[in-house]
Design a protein around this motif. Structure first.
Motif, PDB file in Angstrom:
ATOM      1  N   LEU A  85       0.818  -1.215   0.000  1.00 52.52           N
ATOM      2  CA  LEU A  85       0.000   0.000   0.000  1.00 52.52           C
ATOM      3  C   LEU A  85       0.852   1.266   0.000  1.00 52.52           C
ATOM      4  CD1 LEU A  85      -2.859  -0.862   2.539  1.00 52.52           C
ATOM      5  CD2 LEU A  85      -2.862  -1.118   0.058  1.00 52.52           C
ATOM      6  N   PHE A  86       1.886   1.292   0.836  1.00 56.15           N
ATOM      7  CA  PHE A  86       2.610   2.549   1.063  1.00 56.15           C
ATOM      8  C   PHE A  86       4.064   2.520   0.588  1.00 56.15           C
ATOM      9  CE2 PHE A  86      -0.540   2.180   4.618  1.00 56.15           C
ATOM     10  CZ  PHE A  86      -1.460   3.079   4.064  1.00 56.15           C
ATOM     11  N   GLY A  87       4.518   1.385   0.090  1.00 52.70           N
ATOM     12  CA  GLY A  87       5.888   1.296  -0.389  1.00 52.70           C
ATOM     13  C   GLY A  87       6.882   1.064   0.740  1.00 52.70           C
ATOM     14  N   HIS A  88       8.173   0.938   0.394  1.00 55.07           N
ATOM     15  CA  HIS A  88       9.212   0.755   1.415  1.00 55.07           C
ATOM     16  C   HIS A  88      10.546   1.314   0.922  1.00 55.07           C
ATOM     17  CE1 HIS A  88       9.618  -3.177  -0.886  1.00 55.07           C
ATOM     18  NE2 HIS A  88      10.859  -2.691  -0.949  1.00 55.07           N
ATOM     19  N   LYS A  89      11.423   1.490   1.888  1.00 59.48           N
ATOM     20  CA  LYS A  89      12.768   1.972   1.589  1.00 59.48           C
ATOM     21  C   LYS A  89      13.735   0.789   1.516  1.00 59.48           C
ATOM     22  CE  LYS A  89      11.856   6.344   1.415  1.00 59.48           C
ATOM     23  NZ  LYS A  89      12.001   7.099   0.137  1.00 59.48           N
ATOM     24  N   LYS A  90      14.772   0.958   0.741  1.00 58.48           N
ATOM     25  CA  LYS A  90      15.789  -0.079   0.599  1.00 58.48           C
ATOM     26  C   LYS A  90      16.372  -0.452   1.956  1.00 58.48           C
ATOM     27  CE  LYS A  90      20.266  -0.922  -1.639  1.00 58.48           C
ATOM     28  NZ  LYS A  90      21.306  -0.347  -2.537  1.00 58.48           N
ATOM     29  N   GLY A  91      16.435  -1.755   2.252  1.00 62.56           N
ATOM     30  CA  GLY A  91      17.024  -2.242   3.484  1.00 62.56           C
ATOM     31  C   GLY A  91      16.103  -2.210   4.683  1.00 62.56           C
ATOM     32  N   SER A  92      14.849  -1.827   4.486  1.00 62.97           N
ATOM     33  CA  SER A  92      13.929  -1.714   5.621  1.00 62.97           C
ATOM     34  C   SER A  92      13.537  -3.074   6.184  1.00 62.97           C
ATOM     35  CB  SER A  92      12.670  -0.936   5.226  1.00 62.97           C
ATOM     36  OG  SER A  92      12.028  -1.543   4.111  1.00 62.97           O
ATOM     37  N   PHE A  93      13.677  -4.124   5.408  1.00 59.86           N
ATOM     38  CA  PHE A  93      13.439  -5.488   5.886  1.00 59.86           C
ATOM     39  C   PHE A  93      14.145  -6.448   4.935  1.00 59.86           C
ATOM     40  CE2 PHE A  93       9.799  -4.215   3.292  1.00 59.86           C
ATOM     41  CZ  PHE A  93       9.744  -5.212   2.330  1.00 59.86           C
ATOM     42  N   THR A  94      14.276  -7.701   5.361  1.00 57.45           N
ATOM     43  CA  THR A  94      14.959  -8.702   4.540  1.00 57.45           C
ATOM     44  C   THR A  94      14.267  -8.831   3.187  1.00 57.45           C
ATOM     45  OG1 THR A  94      15.573  -9.927   6.521  1.00 57.45           O
ATOM     46  CG2 THR A  94      15.707 -11.099   4.413  1.00 57.45           C
ATOM     47  N   GLY A  95      14.997  -8.661   2.127  1.00 57.06           N
ATOM     48  CA  GLY A  95      14.438  -8.755   0.789  1.00 57.06           C
ATOM     49  C   GLY A  95      14.138  -7.400   0.173  1.00 57.06           C
ATOM     50  N   GLU A 140      -5.054  13.407   6.713  1.00 53.27           N
ATOM     51  CA  GLU A 140      -3.932  14.324   6.522  1.00 53.27           C
ATOM     52  C   GLU A 140      -3.327  14.279   5.119  1.00 53.27           C
ATOM     53  OE1 GLU A 140      -1.088  13.700   9.656  1.00 53.27           O
ATOM     54  OE2 GLU A 140      -2.664  13.115  11.070  1.00 53.27           O
ATOM     55  N   LYS A 141      -3.774  13.315   4.291  1.00 55.35           N
ATOM     56  CA  LYS A 141      -3.234  13.164   2.929  1.00 55.35           C
ATOM     57  C   LYS A 141      -1.746  12.839   2.929  1.00 55.35           C
ATOM     58  CE  LYS A 141      -7.243  14.528   1.323  1.00 55.35           C
ATOM     59  NZ  LYS A 141      -8.217  13.545   0.784  1.00 55.35           N
ATOM     60  N   ILE A 142      -1.291  12.137   3.978  1.00 60.36           N
ATOM     61  CA  ILE A 142       0.117  11.733   4.039  1.00 60.36           C
ATOM     62  C   ILE A 142       0.210  10.275   4.477  1.00 60.36           C
ATOM     63  CG2 ILE A 142       0.983  14.057   4.552  1.00 60.36           C
ATOM     64  CD1 ILE A 142       1.324  13.095   7.480  1.00 60.36           C
ATOM     65  N   PHE A 143       1.390   9.661   4.217  1.00 67.34           N
ATOM     66  CA  PHE A 143       1.662   8.307   4.681  1.00 67.34           C
ATOM     67  C   PHE A 143       3.178   8.160   4.849  1.00 67.34           C
ATOM     68  CE2 PHE A 143       1.884   8.147   0.093  1.00 67.34           C
ATOM     69  CZ  PHE A 143       3.029   7.412  -0.160  1.00 67.34           C
ATOM     70  N   PHE A 144       3.585   7.107   5.550  1.00 63.26           N
ATOM     71  CA  PHE A 144       5.008   6.819   5.759  1.00 63.26           C
ATOM     72  C   PHE A 144       5.336   5.480   5.098  1.00 63.26           C
ATOM     73  CE2 PHE A 144       4.056   9.768   9.118  1.00 63.26           C
ATOM     74  CZ  PHE A 144       5.205  10.542   9.238  1.00 63.26           C
ATOM     75  N   PRO A 145       6.217   5.451   4.113  1.00 65.60           N
ATOM     76  CA  PRO A 145       6.663   4.166   3.567  1.00 65.60           C
ATOM     77  C   PRO A 145       7.349   3.344   4.661  1.00 65.60           C
ATOM     78  CG  PRO A 145       7.314   5.982   2.129  1.00 65.60           C
ATOM     79  CD  PRO A 145       6.824   6.595   3.408  1.00 65.60           C
ATOM     80  N   VAL A 146       7.336   2.046   4.529  1.00 67.94           N
ATOM     81  CA  VAL A 146       7.995   1.163   5.499  1.00 67.94           C
ATOM     82  C   VAL A 146       9.494   1.495   5.541  1.00 67.94           C
ATOM     83  CG1 VAL A 146       8.549  -1.236   6.079  1.00 67.94           C
ATOM     84  CG2 VAL A 146       6.308  -0.670   5.116  1.00 67.94           C
TER      85      VAL A 146
END
Length: 467
Positions: free
Chosen positions: A212-222, A261-267
């Motif tokens: 849903l919100f995407g993720h940043k590189k290295g935020s979890f295994t894979g 708030e029209k905002i979200f935090f990627p993983v």
């Protein structure tokens, strides 16, 4: 006033037919050869019917029929011959001729055939007009309906589409909730933006936040690279959250932040990202009951449910069944390249009395199946699934397709009704055995083609074609 083209190399026959047709109130033109007839058809394009001799010098009636259908495919054709044979008649019928008449013929006979042929053309035009009206009046996007409930929903959708409010669509599976979401999006000022569908029940819970919100590189295994989530991909468009009741509580609060708030935090990120999306959600569950059991957040419910649209099950709007059935018939006839013009009264009655646990989606599948299986140009009861036929059978004792022979003296006998059932079964079997070719079915039953056509019309089995 209907216009008829008479084609015959004999002047006396052309004059006789022209005078007779004028007395009957028709306009007519005439041609002495097939080539001349084609020239008139190309020049005028206004004939409803053509009556042609089969045996003519140069281009014969069969070849004229083939050529005429390219120029005027909607024009009816009647062929006249003094050399009638089963082979030539079958060829003419398979090529699309309405009927043939053998010389010498009676005036009343040709009057009857002409009248029936023009009635068929008129019926086809009316059917086309009805389908055009269906497309313009009883549709909103790909949603179809003529019932009071659906017309009210169409009115609601036209007003909702112009806003940016969140919409909650409720209804059983198969009622068209996704179609509602698409119709709102494509009639809104976001129609040029993305339309992203998220099935909340299909995503694994451990991957859902990342999806849903995407993720940043290295935020979890894979997580070997940054990934954009579906919400970011839908920026300036519409997100359709299907089966919103399946969204885990852990993500409901994060969805609430997007709405508020029209905002979200990627993983894996501490930086908020902004997004401009309209949210349309759908459910077949009772969210208010889920709130009582603390399975769904009440504050999220009210954010999603700014505008509520309830899609009624098909069994509660049975007047839409013929409208939908004809809509799907038109759609799948074109898709499969078949000329199926209507659904028989018996088949339509069975559809109207069936409860459709799968709603509109089930009806669409039934019509698709019927079009795929049907050999004639009319959907017959036999082409419907056994579940629909058995539901119809359970409402009647005995069924129309079941012969029950009572013992005389035990009950009062309706002889005409019993004979009619038997006759109808034989007609259906003969058509099926002859692959729908009427003239062969008539020969099998040892009756004339005209007698067969009369009986088919009597039992609403007439396909409108001879092949």
């Amino acid at each position: 006033m209907e216009r008829i083209l008479v084609v015959d190399d004999e002047l006396s026959m052309r004059e006789f037919l022209t005078i007779m047709l004028h007395k009957e109130g028709y306009e007519s033109g005439s041609a002495s050869t097939g080539v001349e007839a084609l020239q008139q058809l190309e020049a005028e394009r206004g004939f409803d019917l053509m009556i042609s001799d089969i045996r003519m010098p140069g281009m014969d009636g069969i070849e004229l029929l083939k050529q005429a259908q390219r120029i005027a495919p909607d024009m009816g054709v009647i062929l006249i011959t003094a050399y009638a044979s089963i082979d030539s008649a079958v060829e003419a019928m398979e090529l699309g001729a309405y009927d043939y008449i053998t010389k010498p013929f009676k005036v009343e006979e040709i009057r009857h055939v002409v009248r029936n042929a023009l009635d068929k053309q008129r019926l086809m035009r009316e059917n086309l007009l009805m389908r055009n009206e269906l497309r313009s009046r009883y549709t909103f996007g790909s949603i179809v309906g003529a019932s009071r409930q659906m017309l009210e929903i169409f009115d609601m959708l036209s007003r909702v589409a112009a806003t940016r409010s969140s919409v909650l669509v409720e209804g059983e599976s198969g009622t068209g909730k996704e179609l509602v979401a698409k119709a709102i999006h494509h009639n809104s000022d976001r129609k040029d933006g993305p339309f992203v569908i998220i099935n909340c029940g299909a995503l694994p819970e451990n991957l859902m936040e990342s999806e849903l919100f995407g993720h940043k590189k290295g935020s979890f295994t894979g997580a070997i690279a940054n990934k954009l989530g579906l919400f970011k991909l839908a920026d300036h468009g519409t997100v359709f959250l299907d089966e919103i009741g399946d969204l885990p509580l852990s993500l409901q609060v994060k969805l609430l932040r997007v709405l508020q708030e029209k905002i979200f935090f990627p993983v894996g990120s501490v930086e908020a990202e902004s997004v401009d999306v309209r949210i349309i959600s759908a459910t077949n569950r009772d969210l208010s009951e889920m709130i009582k059991h603390e399975q769904f957040r009440e504050d999220l419910y009210y954010r999603l449910n700014v505008i509520q649209i309830c899609m009624p099950p098909l069994k509660q709007r049975r007047e839409d069944i013929p409208v939908l059935a004809n809509y799907f018939l038109d759609q799948y006839s074109k898709e499969f390249g078949k000329k199926i013009v209507r659904i028989s009264a018996e088949a339509m009655k069975a559809l109207e009395e069936y409860n459709f646990p799968g709603n509109v989606r089930e009806l669409e599948n039934i019509i698709e199946r019927a079009v795929a299986l049907e050999k004639s140009s009319v959907i017959l009861l036999e082409s419907l699934p056994p579940t629909v036929i058995s539901a119809e059978a359970n409402k009647q004792e005995p069924t129309q397709d079941q012969i029950v022979v009572p013992r005389i003296g035990d009950v009062q006998v309706d002889l005409e009704q019993l004979v009619g059932r038997f006759e109808k079964q034989l007609l259906i079997q003969a058509l099926d055995k002859c692959d729908g070719v009427k003239i062969r079915a008539a020969e099998l039953l040892n009756i004339s083609l005209r007698s067969l056509r009369y009986r088919l019309e009597k039992y609403d089995l007439d396909t409108g074609d001879e092949n």
